[in-house]
Design a protein around this motif. Structure first.
Motif, mmCIF file in Angstrom:
data_model
loop_
_atom_site.group_PDB
_atom_site.id
_atom_site.type_symbol
_atom_site.label_atom_id
_atom_site.label_comp_id
_atom_site.label_asym_id
_atom_site.label_seq_id
_atom_site.Cartn_x
_atom_site.Cartn_y
_atom_site.Cartn_z
ATOM 1 N N ALA A 109 34.787 22.393 24.533
ATOM 2 C CA ALA A 109 33.719 23.283 23.888
ATOM 3 C C ALA A 109 32.330 22.645 24.546
ATOM 4 C CB ALA A 109 33.797 23.233 22.333
ATOM 5 N N ALA A 110 31.362 23.575 24.609
ATOM 6 C CA ALA A 110 29.949 23.486 25.153
ATOM 7 C C ALA A 110 29.038 23.596 24.186
ATOM 8 C CB ALA A 110 29.655 24.169 26.318
ATOM 9 N N SER A 147 33.589 29.935 37.680
ATOM 10 C CA SER A 147 32.582 30.519 36.693
ATOM 11 C C SER A 147 32.776 31.830 36.128
ATOM 12 C CB SER A 147 30.952 30.342 37.002
ATOM 13 O OG SER A 147 30.494 31.010 37.977
ATOM 14 N N SER A 148 33.305 32.586 37.377
ATOM 15 C CA SER A 148 33.646 34.121 37.011
ATOM 16 C C SER A 148 34.966 34.219 36.301
ATOM 17 C CB SER A 148 33.765 34.779 38.279
ATOM 18 O OG SER A 148 34.994 34.322 38.924
ATOM 19 N N GLY A 149 35.941 33.049 36.346
ATOM 20 C CA GLY A 149 37.231 32.995 35.704
ATOM 21 C C GLY A 149 38.053 33.696 36.666
ATOM 22 N N ASN A 207 34.358 33.050 26.915
ATOM 23 C CA ASN A 207 33.217 32.662 26.873
ATOM 24 C C ASN A 207 32.495 33.177 25.587
ATOM 25 O OD1 ASN A 207 33.130 31.862 29.554
ATOM 26 N ND2 ASN A 207 32.692 33.870 30.590
ATOM 27 N N ALA A 208 33.182 33.988 24.713
ATOM 28 C CA ALA A 208 32.457 34.570 23.488
ATOM 29 C C ALA A 208 32.538 33.010 22.497
ATOM 30 C CB ALA A 208 33.291 35.438 23.079
ATOM 31 N N LEU A 230 28.845 28.315 28.833
ATOM 32 C CA LEU A 230 29.868 27.772 29.699
ATOM 33 C C LEU A 230 29.756 29.030 30.716
ATOM 34 C CD1 LEU A 230 32.666 25.929 28.082
ATOM 35 C CD2 LEU A 230 30.700 25.228 29.462
ATOM 36 N N ASP A 231 29.193 30.166 30.343
ATOM 37 C CA ASP A 231 29.297 31.451 31.373
ATOM 38 C C ASP A 231 29.099 31.101 32.662
ATOM 39 O OD1 ASP A 231 28.581 34.305 29.231
ATOM 40 O OD2 ASP A 231 29.380 32.355 28.455
#
Length: 137
Positions: A23-24, A53-55, A74-75, A29-30
């Motif tokens: 967790a950030a 980063s795009s997943g 990302n949510a 983290l997006d």
């Protein structure tokens, strides 16, 4: 303060499962590629898995392919490492690390299992404190 916090480690029997969370706080983290690394005393820290980063891109060390799955929400500003069919040799302290595509655009579509990459020109910038995973009967 920019911080990564790992959780979810613990003691599990061989063949069991754990889900680690990264967790950030202080940043989103997006924009970050995330790597999971692990280390045992006396050995080098090794890359386990990563996600761009795009997943859209993920990588796994050969030793964990087919058993571990990395994902991101990302949510919730969190990246997960689902670890199944755990073995005693998976015992280690697990760390997550982050590198932003705004600094290194390449990590939007790639990720790396080494602490620094592309001939040492780039590196993971933020690191968590680690969470212990012990696989033992």
């Amino acid at each position: 303060q920019l911080q990564l916090v790992e959780s979810g480690g613990g003691l599990v029997q061989p063949g069991g499962s754990l889900r680690l969370s990264c967790a950030a706080s202080g940043f989103t983290l997006d924009y970050y590629a995330i790597g999971w690394f692990r280390q045992v005393p006396g050995k080098e820290r090794e890359g386990v898995s990563c996600i761009s980063s795009s997943g859209g891109v993920t990588n796994y060390a050969d030793s964990v392919k087919g058993r571990f799955t990395i994902s991101r929400d990302n949510a919730k500003n969190t990246v997960y490492l689902q670890m199944n069919s755990l073995k005693p040799e998976d015992t280690a302290v697990y760390y997550c690390a982050a590198v932003s595509y705004t600094v290194y655009p390449i990590v939007q579509a790639m990720c790396f299992l080494t602490r620094d990459f592309l001939s040492h020109r780039y590196e993971y910038i933020y690191w968590g404190q680690g969470t212990q995973v012990t696989v033992s009967s």
